[in-house]
Design a protein around this motif. Structure first.
Motif, mmCIF file in Angstrom:
data_model
loop_
_atom_site.group_PDB
_atom_site.id
_atom_site.type_symbol
_atom_site.label_atom_id
_atom_site.label_comp_id
_atom_site.label_asym_id
_atom_site.label_seq_id
_atom_site.Cartn_x
_atom_site.Cartn_y
_atom_site.Cartn_z
ATOM 1 N N LEU A 232 0.839 -1.195 0.000
ATOM 2 C CA LEU A 232 0.000 0.000 0.000
ATOM 3 C C LEU A 232 0.878 1.251 0.000
ATOM 4 O O LEU A 232 0.592 2.235 -0.676
ATOM 5 N N LYS A 233 1.992 1.157 0.726
ATOM 6 C CA LYS A 233 2.908 2.288 0.845
ATOM 7 C C LYS A 233 3.483 2.681 -0.515
ATOM 8 O O LYS A 233 3.619 3.853 -0.839
ATOM 9 N N LEU A 234 3.830 1.664 -1.312
ATOM 10 C CA LEU A 234 4.402 1.925 -2.625
ATOM 11 C C LEU A 234 3.385 2.620 -3.519
ATOM 12 O O LEU A 234 3.696 3.601 -4.198
ATOM 13 N N ILE A 235 2.168 2.108 -3.521
ATOM 14 C CA ILE A 235 1.150 2.697 -4.391
ATOM 15 C C ILE A 235 0.852 4.128 -3.967
ATOM 16 O O ILE A 235 0.774 5.034 -4.788
ATOM 17 N N GLU A 236 0.736 4.317 -2.672
ATOM 18 C CA GLU A 236 0.478 5.657 -2.138
ATOM 19 C C GLU A 236 1.581 6.630 -2.557
ATOM 20 O O GLU A 236 1.305 7.724 -3.051
ATOM 21 N N ALA A 237 2.824 6.211 -2.373
ATOM 22 C CA ALA A 237 3.955 7.083 -2.688
ATOM 23 C C ALA A 237 4.018 7.355 -4.184
ATOM 24 O O ALA A 237 4.294 8.479 -4.610
ATOM 25 N N ALA A 238 3.759 6.336 -4.990
ATOM 26 C CA ALA A 238 3.871 6.502 -6.436
ATOM 27 C C ALA A 238 2.809 7.461 -6.962
ATOM 28 O O ALA A 238 3.060 8.246 -7.865
ATOM 29 N N TYR B 234 -6.944 -0.618 -3.181
ATOM 30 C CA TYR B 234 -5.935 0.348 -2.742
ATOM 31 C C TYR B 234 -5.528 1.343 -3.829
ATOM 32 O O TYR B 234 -4.726 2.226 -3.594
ATOM 33 N N ILE B 235 -6.039 1.153 -5.032
ATOM 34 C CA ILE B 235 -5.637 2.048 -6.119
ATOM 35 C C ILE B 235 -6.660 3.177 -6.232
ATOM 36 O O ILE B 235 -7.846 2.924 -6.399
ATOM 37 N N PRO B 236 -6.182 4.413 -6.110
ATOM 38 C CA PRO B 236 -7.124 5.541 -6.134
ATOM 39 C C PRO B 236 -7.877 5.618 -7.459
ATOM 40 O O PRO B 236 -7.358 5.218 -8.499
ATOM 41 N N LYS B 237 -9.088 6.140 -7.380
ATOM 42 C CA LYS B 237 -9.886 6.342 -8.604
ATOM 43 C C LYS B 237 -9.161 7.313 -9.520
ATOM 44 O O LYS B 237 -8.440 8.189 -9.066
ATOM 45 N N GLY B 238 -9.352 7.155 -10.816
ATOM 46 C CA GLY B 238 -8.712 8.076 -11.753
ATOM 47 C C GLY B 238 -7.374 7.547 -12.243
ATOM 48 O O GLY B 238 -6.837 8.051 -13.222
ATOM 49 N N VAL B 239 -6.826 6.546 -11.577
ATOM 50 C CA VAL B 239 -5.581 5.930 -12.041
ATOM 51 C C VAL B 239 -5.926 4.902 -13.113
ATOM 52 O O VAL B 239 -6.872 4.131 -12.957
ATOM 53 N N THR B 240 -5.195 4.939 -14.209
ATOM 54 C CA THR B 240 -5.436 3.965 -15.287
ATOM 55 C C THR B 240 -4.699 2.671 -14.974
ATOM 56 O O THR B 240 -3.511 2.687 -14.636
ATOM 57 N N ALA C 88 14.122 1.411 -2.356
ATOM 58 C CA ALA C 88 14.766 2.641 -1.877
ATOM 59 C C ALA C 88 14.630 2.760 -0.353
ATOM 60 O O ALA C 88 13.732 2.168 0.237
ATOM 61 N N GLY C 89 15.517 3.541 0.229
ATOM 62 C CA GLY C 89 15.480 3.728 1.682
ATOM 63 C C GLY C 89 14.217 4.442 2.135
ATOM 64 O O GLY C 89 13.515 3.988 3.033
ATOM 65 N N ASP C 90 13.924 5.562 1.500
ATOM 66 C CA ASP C 90 12.733 6.348 1.859
ATOM 67 C C ASP C 90 11.846 6.436 0.624
ATOM 68 O O ASP C 90 12.131 7.187 -0.310
ATOM 69 N N LEU C 91 10.787 5.643 0.663
ATOM 70 C CA LEU C 91 9.938 5.502 -0.526
ATOM 71 C C LEU C 91 9.317 6.814 -1.011
ATOM 72 O O LEU C 91 9.464 7.179 -2.189
ATOM 73 N N PRO C 92 8.638 7.559 -0.138
ATOM 74 C CA PRO C 92 8.032 8.802 -0.617
ATOM 75 C C PRO C 92 9.075 9.792 -1.148
ATOM 76 O O PRO C 92 8.860 10.448 -2.172
ATOM 77 N N MET C 93 10.233 9.867 -0.483
ATOM 78 C CA MET C 93 11.243 10.830 -0.927
ATOM 79 C C MET C 93 11.807 10.415 -2.290
ATOM 80 O O MET C 93 12.021 11.252 -3.172
ATOM 81 N N MET C 94 12.030 9.112 -2.469
ATOM 82 C CA MET C 94 12.539 8.640 -3.754
ATOM 83 C C MET C 94 11.486 8.838 -4.850
ATOM 84 O O MET C 94 11.822 9.179 -5.991
ATOM 85 N N SER C 95 10.232 8.661 -4.514
ATOM 86 C CA SER C 95 9.168 8.859 -5.503
ATOM 87 C C SER C 95 9.176 10.301 -5.985
ATOM 88 O O SER C 95 9.044 10.580 -7.180
ATOM 89 N N SER C 96 9.343 11.213 -5.041
ATOM 90 C CA SER C 96 9.337 12.615 -5.412
ATOM 91 C C SER C 96 10.604 12.969 -6.198
ATOM 92 O O SER C 96 10.564 13.780 -7.139
ATOM 93 N N ALA C 97 11.720 12.320 -5.878
ATOM 94 C CA ALA C 97 12.955 12.540 -6.652
ATOM 95 C C ALA C 97 12.766 12.069 -8.101
ATOM 96 O O ALA C 97 13.212 12.730 -9.046
ATOM 97 N N ILE D 87 -9.818 -15.847 -11.283
ATOM 98 C CA ILE D 87 -8.670 -14.994 -11.581
ATOM 99 C C ILE D 87 -8.907 -13.594 -11.027
ATOM 100 O O ILE D 87 -10.033 -13.091 -11.066
ATOM 101 N N SER D 88 -7.835 -12.972 -10.543
ATOM 102 C CA SER D 88 -7.968 -11.564 -10.136
ATOM 103 C C SER D 88 -6.652 -10.834 -10.381
ATOM 104 O O SER D 88 -5.657 -11.438 -10.757
ATOM 105 N N PHE D 89 -6.680 -9.540 -10.173
ATOM 106 C CA PHE D 89 -5.463 -8.742 -10.288
ATOM 107 C C PHE D 89 -4.617 -8.886 -9.032
ATOM 108 O O PHE D 89 -5.147 -8.997 -7.917
ATOM 109 N N MET D 90 -3.306 -8.888 -9.236
ATOM 110 C CA MET D 90 -2.361 -8.880 -8.120
ATOM 111 C C MET D 90 -1.317 -7.795 -8.426
ATOM 112 O O MET D 90 -1.232 -7.340 -9.568
ATOM 113 N N GLY D 91 -0.503 -7.495 -7.452
ATOM 114 C CA GLY D 91 0.608 -6.597 -7.726
ATOM 115 C C GLY D 91 1.546 -7.260 -8.717
ATOM 116 O O GLY D 91 1.791 -8.454 -8.616
ATOM 117 N N GLY D 92 2.071 -6.482 -9.662
ATOM 118 C CA GLY D 92 2.997 -7.073 -10.628
ATOM 119 C C GLY D 92 3.382 -6.094 -11.712
ATOM 120 O O GLY D 92 2.723 -5.079 -11.904
#
Lengths: 256, 64
Positions: free
Chosen positions: A26-32, A59-65, A211-220, B58-63
């Protein structure tokens, strides 16, 4: 710059960063999304865990393709099957074709990728093929109906950067589709360099996830991609083949 | 027996909807392939599983 849009299969994007959700958290998606500005996120298609209610889509926000990939496919037929299942999940027509026969280096099979692209483009998919940067194969992908071309920079997950730099440059110069550099980009400077070369976008996962700090690396990454894009649009200064060229006035010296 | 995601399950005689209700799956987050063909959602109620059927959930996963 505000009008500088990335257009893929008729869809407009402002961000030139694509997140590979990989071993997602969740952290990765949020930061990205928040810090790297990602508007496209890839997903894999797998057997569902029927004991688990939670789903990555929650966990994926609306509007993301969503960009489902065909990872796990070893042939064009397997990739086509996965793409159709992905579309039946009801999240749009985008598909990233990933076909690998080689499980050691995870290199894409260009020939099978061309076959799958042709079948899926005819079925109305927005096809984004992951490929080994080869001009002939890229031309075949264009003819097969690809919406973008996604050459690898170096082996998946390696963070080794633009090992295929010169060949990606050839694709950028010769292919009339967005070239999205996928796989191997390990740090913001490499993303920036690819964008300066004229790449349309960067896809990354491991560079952020490890990366060490995910949000900071995302912003970089966001800043590096934006800087590289601006530099490309501005037009890079020329490079001398030899010698020097003074940048100071050559008159009015304080002597004689 | 019905082969569901590679495992033999005693689900013959149940509709797809009934089987799904016995799992934690959220039906809108999955797609079903029955004997190699995608099964449209509107057929979950009326499709009854039989011995020897192969079902993939089947469903979506991280990848990627």
């Amino acid at each position: 710059m505000n009008n500088d849009k990335l257009i893929i299969g008729g869809h407009e994007f402002h961000s030139r960063f694509i997140l590979g959700s990989g071993k997602y958290s969740l952290k990765l998606i949020e930061a990205a999304v928040k810090d790297a500005g990602a508007e496209i996120i890839t997903l894999a298609v797998r057997r569902a865990n029927t004991q688990e209610k939670e789903n990555i889509l929650d966990y994926i926000p609306k509007g993301v393709t969503l960009l489902p990939n065909t990872s796990g496919a070893r042939t064009a037929e397997e990739a086509v099957r996965i793409a159709r299942l992905a579309r039946a999940l009801g999240c749009g027509d985008f598909v990233k074709i990933e076909i690998m026969r080689d499980s050691k280096y995870l290199l894409p099979d260009n020939q099978e990728t061309i076959r799958a692209t042709e079948i899926l483009a005819k079925e109305g998919f927005v096809v984004m093929p992951y490929m080994y940067p080869d001009l002939n194969a890229a031309r075949d992908l264009v003819n097969a109906g690809a919406a973008t071309i996604m050459p690898l920079a170096s082996p998946i997950g390696s963070n080794k950067g633009l090992a295929t730099r010169d060949f990606i440059q050839i694709l950028i110069d010769e292919i009339d589709l967005p070239i999205i550099v996928d796989a191997g980009i390990g740090k913001p400077s490499q993303a920036c360099e690819a964008m300066e070369m004229g790449a349309a976008a960067i896809m990354a996962n491991t560079a952020l996830a490890t990366a060490g700090d995910l949000p900071m690396m995302s912003s970089a990454f966001r800043q590096a991609i934006e800087a590289g894009r601006k530099a490309y649009l501005a037009g890079l200064g020329r490079v001398l083949t030899r010698g020097a060229s003074a940048s100071d006035p050559l008159t009015g010296f304080l002597r004689d | 027996m019905v082969k569901i995601n590679g495992e033999h399950v005693n689900a013959a005689g149940q509709s797809v909807s009934q089987y799904l209700a016995s799992t934690a799956c959220n039906p809108i987050r999955i797609v079903i392939e029955l004997n190699g063909e995608i099964l449209p959602r509107e057929k979950y109620d009326t499709t009854v599983l039989a011995d020897g059927d192969q079902l993939e959930i089947i469903s979506f996963m991280g990848g990627g």
